[in-house]
Write a protein that holds these residues in place. Structure first.
Motif, PDB file in Angstrom:
ATOM      1  N   UNK A   1       0.780  -1.228   0.000  1.00 49.59           N
ATOM      2  CA  UNK A   1       0.000   0.000   0.000  1.00 49.59           C
ATOM      3  C   UNK A   1       0.813   1.280   0.000  1.00 49.59           C
ATOM      4  N   UNK A   2       2.125   1.202  -0.120  1.00 52.33           N
ATOM      5  CA  UNK A   2       2.975   2.395  -0.119  1.00 52.33           C
ATOM      6  C   UNK A   2       2.758   3.191  -1.410  1.00 52.33           C
ATOM      7  N   UNK A   3       2.844   4.525  -1.339  1.00 55.32           N
ATOM      8  CA  UNK A   3       2.708   5.323  -2.566  1.00 55.32           C
ATOM      9  C   UNK A   3       3.942   5.133  -3.451  1.00 55.32           C
ATOM     10  N   UNK A   4       3.702   4.835  -4.734  1.00 55.48           N
ATOM     11  CA  UNK A   4       4.782   4.576  -5.681  1.00 55.48           C
ATOM     12  C   UNK A   4       4.514   5.281  -7.002  1.00 55.48           C
ATOM     13  N   UNK A   5       5.556   5.406  -7.809  1.00 57.27           N
ATOM     14  CA  UNK A   5       5.458   5.892  -9.182  1.00 57.27           C
ATOM     15  C   UNK A   5       5.710   4.707 -10.098  1.00 57.27           C
ATOM     16  N   UNK A   6       4.884   4.533 -11.138  1.00 64.27           N
ATOM     17  CA  UNK A   6       5.052   3.425 -12.097  1.00 64.27           C
ATOM     18  C   UNK A   6       5.173   4.003 -13.492  1.00 64.27           C
ATOM     19  N   UNK A   7       6.129   3.458 -14.256  1.00 63.27           N
ATOM     20  CA  UNK A   7       6.319   3.924 -15.624  1.00 63.27           C
ATOM     21  C   UNK A   7       7.166   2.920 -16.384  1.00 63.27           C
ATOM     22  N   UNK A   8       6.934   2.812 -17.689  1.00 65.39           N
ATOM     23  CA  UNK A   8       7.840   2.094 -18.572  1.00 65.39           C
ATOM     24  C   UNK A   8       8.932   3.085 -18.932  1.00 65.39           C
ATOM     25  N   UNK A   9      10.182   2.785 -18.577  1.00 61.50           N
ATOM     26  CA  UNK A   9      11.293   3.695 -18.816  1.00 61.50           C
ATOM     27  C   UNK A   9      12.151   3.138 -19.935  1.00 61.50           C
ATOM     28  N   UNK A  10      12.395   3.950 -20.925  1.00 65.80           N
ATOM     29  CA  UNK A  10      13.220   3.556 -22.056  1.00 65.80           C
ATOM     30  C   UNK A  10      12.406   3.512 -23.333  1.00 65.80           C
ATOM     31  N   UNK A  11      13.078   3.652 -24.456  1.00 65.96           N
ATOM     32  CA  UNK A  11      12.385   3.678 -25.744  1.00 65.96           C
ATOM     33  C   UNK A  11      12.480   2.348 -26.480  1.00 65.96           C
TER      34      UNK A  11
END
Length: 116
Positions: free
Chosen positions: A20-30
């Motif tokens: 339940x911790x606040x996180x950032x999610x993203x696909x990084x890289x091209x």
């Protein structure tokens, strides 16, 4: 060479599904993108460098018009400190999920025969 236009694929603010911790999610890289889940708490580049481990990377956070965007933290190679905030990969503190228990069931077919 000009940069390609932004696709608005910045980091999403969410919560870890286990702890339940606040996180950032993203696909990084091209090309070979990594699915990054990083703690939302931002630190300096120097502090992120101290927290970095073999399997725990740090990421440079740039603020764009679409919100935060995670980028490879290759800014450690330049002279001087990175002016941007950094985040570190999330390490979940929740206990691992319980192993699924198998229950033995009896079938009407002999051992080794498949049932449909």
């Amino acid at each position: 060479m000009p940069r390609p236009p932004s696709t608005g694929s910045g980091a999403r603010r969410t919560r870890c599904t286990r702890c339940g911790a606040p996180v950032l999610r993203q696909l990084v890289g091209r090309r070979a993108a990594l699915d990054v889940t990083a703690d939302e708490g931002r630190v300096t580049a120097a502090a992120a460098g101290r927290l970095r481990e073999a399997n725990r990377l740090d990421w440079c956070v740039r603020t764009t018009r679409d919100g935060p965007e995670l980028r490879w933290a290759d800014c450690h190679r330049r002279d001087g400190p990175c002016p941007h905030e950094h985040v570190i990969d999330h390490q979940c503190t929740a206990p691992p999920p319980a192993a699924q228990r198998r229950t033995s069931t009896t079938t009407s077919v002999p051992d080794g025969q498949l049932t449909l």
